[in-house]
Design an enzyme around this catalytic site. Structure first.
Site, PDB file in Angstrom:
ATOM      1  N   GLU A   1       0.834  -1.215   0.000  1.00 54.12           N
ATOM      2  CA  GLU A   1       0.000   0.000   0.000  1.00 54.12           C
ATOM      3  C   GLU A   1       0.861   1.254   0.000  1.00 54.12           C
ATOM      4  O   GLU A   1       0.563   2.230  -0.682  1.00 54.12           O
ATOM      5  CB  GLU A   1      -0.922   0.006   1.225  1.00 54.12           C
ATOM      6  CG  GLU A   1      -1.905  -1.155   1.290  1.00 54.12           C
ATOM      7  CD  GLU A   1      -2.660  -1.369  -0.004  1.00 54.12           C
ATOM      8  OE1 GLU A   1      -2.951  -2.535  -0.315  1.00 54.12           O
ATOM      9  OE2 GLU A   1      -2.933  -0.389  -0.719  1.00 54.12           O
TER      10      GLU A   1
ATOM     11  N   HIS B   1     -12.270  -8.539  -5.852  1.00 48.13           N
ATOM     12  CA  HIS B   1     -12.096  -7.722  -7.044  1.00 48.13           C
ATOM     13  C   HIS B   1     -13.218  -7.872  -8.045  1.00 48.13           C
ATOM     14  O   HIS B   1     -13.403  -7.003  -8.904  1.00 48.13           O
ATOM     15  CB  HIS B   1     -10.750  -8.046  -7.686  1.00 48.13           C
ATOM     16  CG  HIS B   1      -9.597  -7.694  -6.790  1.00 48.13           C
ATOM     17  ND1 HIS B   1      -9.349  -8.396  -5.626  1.00 48.13           N
ATOM     18  CD2 HIS B   1      -8.683  -6.723  -6.837  1.00 48.13           C
ATOM     19  CE1 HIS B   1      -8.315  -7.852  -5.013  1.00 48.13           C
ATOM     20  NE2 HIS B   1      -7.889  -6.831  -5.724  1.00 48.13           N
TER      21      HIS B   1
HETATM   22  C1  D0W Z   1      -8.572   3.429  -4.032  1.00 47.75           C
HETATM   23  C2  D0W Z   1      -8.041   2.117  -4.479  1.00 47.75           C
HETATM   24  O1  D0W Z   1      -8.744   1.144  -4.621  1.00 47.75           O
HETATM   25  N1  D0W Z   1      -6.702   2.066  -4.720  1.00 47.75           N
HETATM   26  C3  D0W Z   1      -6.078   0.830  -5.199  1.00 47.75           C
HETATM   27  C4  D0W Z   1      -4.635   1.126  -5.594  1.00 47.75           C
HETATM   28  C5  D0W Z   1      -4.614   1.974  -6.849  1.00 47.75           C
HETATM   29  O2  D0W Z   1      -5.225   1.531  -7.828  1.00 47.75           O
HETATM   30  O3  D0W Z   1      -3.997   3.054  -6.814  1.00 47.75           O
HETATM   31  C6  D0W Z   1      -6.021  -0.173  -4.039  1.00 47.75           C
HETATM   32  O4  D0W Z   1      -5.568   0.189  -3.008  1.00 47.75           O
HETATM   33  N2  D0W Z   1      -6.473  -1.434  -4.269  1.00 47.75           N
HETATM   34  C7  D0W Z   1      -6.533  -2.426  -3.183  1.00 47.75           C
HETATM   35  C8  D0W Z   1      -5.553  -3.597  -3.364  1.00 47.75           C
HETATM   36  C9  D0W Z   1      -5.378  -4.306  -2.021  1.00 47.75           C
HETATM   37  C10 D0W Z   1      -4.562  -5.612  -2.041  1.00 47.75           C
HETATM   38  C11 D0W Z   1      -5.046  -6.581  -3.114  1.00 47.75           C
HETATM   39  O5  D0W Z   1      -6.217  -6.616  -3.416  1.00 47.75           O
HETATM   40  N3  D0W Z   1      -4.126  -7.409  -3.645  1.00 47.75           N
HETATM   41  C12 D0W Z   1      -4.578  -8.478  -4.572  1.00 47.75           C
HETATM   42  C13 D0W Z   1      -3.382  -9.136  -5.291  1.00 47.75           C
HETATM   43  C14 D0W Z   1      -2.138  -9.198  -4.487  1.00 47.75           C
HETATM   44  C15 D0W Z   1      -1.907 -10.280  -3.649  1.00 47.75           C
HETATM   45  C16 D0W Z   1      -0.723 -10.357  -2.917  1.00 47.75           C
HETATM   46  C17 D0W Z   1       0.231  -9.314  -3.024  1.00 47.75           C
HETATM   47  O6  D0W Z   1       1.399  -9.373  -2.348  1.00 47.75           O
HETATM   48  C18 D0W Z   1      -0.021  -8.216  -3.843  1.00 47.75           C
HETATM   49  C19 D0W Z   1      -1.208  -8.158  -4.570  1.00 47.75           C
HETATM   50  C20 D0W Z   1      -5.334  -9.543  -3.781  1.00 47.75           C
HETATM   51  O7  D0W Z   1      -5.240  -9.510  -2.548  1.00 47.75           O
HETATM   52  O8  D0W Z   1      -6.023 -10.348  -4.425  1.00 47.75           O
HETATM   53  C21 D0W Z   1      -4.705  -6.290  -0.681  1.00 47.75           C
HETATM   54  C22 D0W Z   1      -3.397  -6.986  -0.417  1.00 47.75           C
HETATM   55  C23 D0W Z   1      -2.349  -6.298  -1.237  1.00 47.75           C
HETATM   56  C24 D0W Z   1      -3.066  -5.352  -2.171  1.00 47.75           C
HETATM   57  C25 D0W Z   1      -4.217  -3.049  -3.828  1.00 47.75           C
HETATM   58  O9  D0W Z   1      -3.552  -2.329  -3.074  1.00 47.75           O
HETATM   59  O10 D0W Z   1      -3.842  -3.353  -4.985  1.00 47.75           O
HETATM   60 ZN    ZN Z   2      -2.063  -2.576  -5.123  1.00 47.39          ZN
END
Ligand code: D0W
Ligand code: ZN
Length: 621
Positions: free
Chosen positions: A357, A486
């Protein structure tokens, strides 16, 4: 005559165009700020009133975007000599679902999205009369810690009953409305619009090539994991065709397997690299975890978090209201307000999420003075990669020792394999999942997968790419894709597959820039300003240049490729091959699309012309 007259009417004055773009940019900051503020209020306090306020603000934003697109198309911008001005205008007229001409339908679209988001974020599974658990943190913790086959199954099935199963009709309506809006924006379907962000005509082929290159690493990890899980749960619990039951992998979606490390650890008598116990022993707090990450970025000479971040972020789950716990990073578009919302637990897994994040926030900070249309990743995969690149350094035993989370690191070959196994359970395990989500969604948006095939298509892909199977029979009464955040949240996903590949290319490039010798998986760029400057210079660009140029700046390459990831995991790949012998794979277990009943799409392609010929023939007779 009409063509020329229309073209003549278009404004060709580029100075006027620049002035127009500047005026729009100031207004765009205000309108986006209003929307993001309403979205933040809803996400950090789920109430009917806040949900409605957010939908109202998203409509105002859409109206603004529509007005700007309409006014921008009065300019002959495709003919501008100024490349940058042309790029800005191409963004001003490309407004996604905001192009929906019918306001009522746009309102319905936004309402459905917030309905699905609320169902997902407030869902609870009652495992007994007195035990009703939400996803965060309870079911997540259950999947991380439990080794009880039946308890995991109850939670797995229960979650899908209270989330995905409730959204099938909503999702079908959502797909139709989203496609209708996107058609008005000039794309044939929502998937085509999402793929356009990678502005690479061969994007889908490149992805197939990438996946094929990396597949052997995954198949080897899958085989090793399957063998260990068979020992743990009994081989009778596993299909003879080779898939792994989807609820046994330490994660609700089987997307990362790091919570199985204790079951899969190659060499037992080594000091653990899971720093969760040490974090608890040192009384780590959520804020402390964010401070650790902030300090890493500062050590690279990058931008530290502004006060507003610490004053307004939500870093722990509140106990007095419903919130969207799924972690996220927020840009308020006013160049000074940037926040994270995370229901942070004191675990190593969450320390990694913190860095993920913070990577988004660092990108927001670096490009905050770009025009609003350029405040995004060079492509969406870049935005997902920043934090993960940093955490590749943070997770090394060397770095964890530097920040006092590990004492006396043993650095021998067995410790090396242990470390690479932990990283593989996080990175290699994820690859097929990161790949298949949008394979499913693109097929739904294109119409290839109709509603009565949503769940079948999902499990075909889960079998083909991930080699996992449902632990209980699934039907079209179920809707398992929407059990994953998602899908109801309508956040595209291929960005994560792209990120998991390019983050290793960036890591290798920054390690070379910081003159680190030794193997890639021991590289830690901490305190290296050369690496920091190289990364910052690329982040400052936002999406103002085509992403191959941005990638070239950092890595000297202008294509995604798997070589850096394969180099990183090379020692483990060899070790796994020795362990597995030829007890690997599951391919012939999965249904092949073309052997399915004739309604499947490619049969249509073949049979349609024949059908037409028959009709024509009978007419001519
Ligand atoms: C306002 C808004 O929405 N902002 C966007 C950012 C932007 O677009 O600017 C945002 O914050 N999106 C949330 C999302 C959260 C997380 C995620 O969903 N990860 C995926 C895949 C994954 C899995 C393991 C890993 O190590 C890395 C990624 C999952 O968990 O399936 C949760 C855990 C980590 C990242 C994110 O940060 O990408
Ligand atoms: Zn992210």
């Amino acid at each position: 005559l009409t063509t020329t007259s229309v073209l003549c009417d278009l404004i060709t004055d580029e100075e006027a165009a620049k002035q127009f773009a500047d005026d729009v940019n100031i207004k765009a900051e205000e309108v986006n700020f209003r929307y993001v503020s309403a979205a933040w209020t809803y996400n950090t306090n789920i109430t009917q009133e806040n949900q409605e306020a957010m939908v109202a603000e998203s409509l105002r934003l859409a109206e603004f975007d529509q007005e700007v697109a309409h006014n921008a198309s009065a300019f002959f911008w495709t003919n501008f000599t100024d490349t940058n001005l042309r790029r800005i205008f191409s963004r001003l007229v490309d407004i996604g679902t905001a192009a929906m001409p019918d306001t009522e339908k746009l309102e319905r679209l936004n309402h459905i999205q917030s309905e699905m988001r609320t169902i997902y974020s407030t869902g609870e599974v009652c495992l007994s009369e007195s035990e009703c658990l939400p996803l965060d943190p309870d079911l997540t913790r259950l999947f991380a810690e439990s080794r009880d086959y039946d308890r995991l199954l109850a939670a797995w099935q229960g979650w899908r009953d209270v989330s995905g199963k409730k959204m099938k009709d909503l999702y079908e309506e959502f797909v139709a409305l989203s496609n209708e809006a996107i058609l008005a924006n000039g794309y044939e379907d929502t998937g085509a619009y999402w793929r356009s962000w990678y502005d690479t005509p061969t994007f889908e082929e490149d992805l197939v090539d990438l996946f094929e290159t990396l597949k052997p690493l995954y198949v080897n990890l899958h085989a090793y994991t399957r063998k260990k899980l068979r020992e743990l749960y009994g081989a009778d619990k596993f299909p003879s065709t080779g898939q792994i039951p989807a609820h046994l992998l330490g994660n609700m979606w089987a997307q990362t397997w790091n919570n199985l490390y204790d079951v899969l650890e190659p060499y037992q008598n080594k000091d653990s690299i899971d720093v969760t116990p040490e974090m608890i022993r040192q009384n780590f707090t959520a804020i402390k975890m964010f401070e650790v990450s902030d300090e890493f970025f500062e050590s690279l000479g990058m931008i530290k978090m502004p006060d507003s971040f610490w004053n307004y972020s939500m870093l722990s789950k509140p106990d007095d209201r419903d919130v969207v716990c799924h972690a996220s990073a927020w840009d308020f578009y006013n160049r000074q307000d940037f926040r994270v919302k995370q229901c942070t637990e004191i675990t190593m897994e969450d320390l990694i999420t913190v860095h993920h994040e913070m990577g988004h926030i660092e990108y927001f900070l670096q490009y905050k003075d770009q025009p609003v249309v350029y405040r995004g990743g060079a492509n969406p995969g870049f935005h997902e990669a920043v934090g993960d690149v940093i955490s590749l350094s943070v997770q090394t035993p060397e770095h964890l020792e530097k920040i006092g989370l590990i004492q006396n690191v043993t650095n021998d070959n067995e410790a090396d394999i242990n470390f690479l196994m932990r990283m593989a359970l996080q990175k290699i395990a994820f690859l097929p999942f990161g790949y298949l989500i949008d394979q499913w969604r693109w097929s739904v948006f294109s119409g290839e997968t109709p509603k009565d095939k949503y769940n079948e298509k999902w499990w075909d892909l889960r079998c083909k790419y991930q080699g996992v199977s449902p632990p209980v029979t699934r039907t079209e009464e179920d809707f398992d894709p929407a059990a994953k955040f998602h899908i109801p949240n309508n956040t595209p996903y291929i960005r994560y597959f792209v990120s998991f590949v390019i983050q290793f290319q960036f890591h290798r490039a920054l390690c070379n820039a910081s003159e680190q010798s030794g193997p890639l998986h021991h590289c830690d760029i901490y305190r290296n300003q050369l690496a920091g400057t190289k990364l910052s210079d690329m982040l400052k660009l936002g999406s103002s240049l085509p992403w191959p140029e941005a990638m070239m700046m950092v890595s000297g390459e202008d294509k995604m490729n798997g070589t850096a990831l394969m180099e990183y995991f090379q020692p483990l790949t060899e070790w796994l091959q020795e362990q597995n012998g030829n007890d690997i794979g599951w391919e012939d277990a999965c249904p092949k699309p073309d052997t399915k009943d004739p309604s499947s799409s490619n049969m249509n392609v073949i049979s349609l012309p024949l059908f037409m010929a028959a009709v024509l023939y009978s007419l001519l007779k």
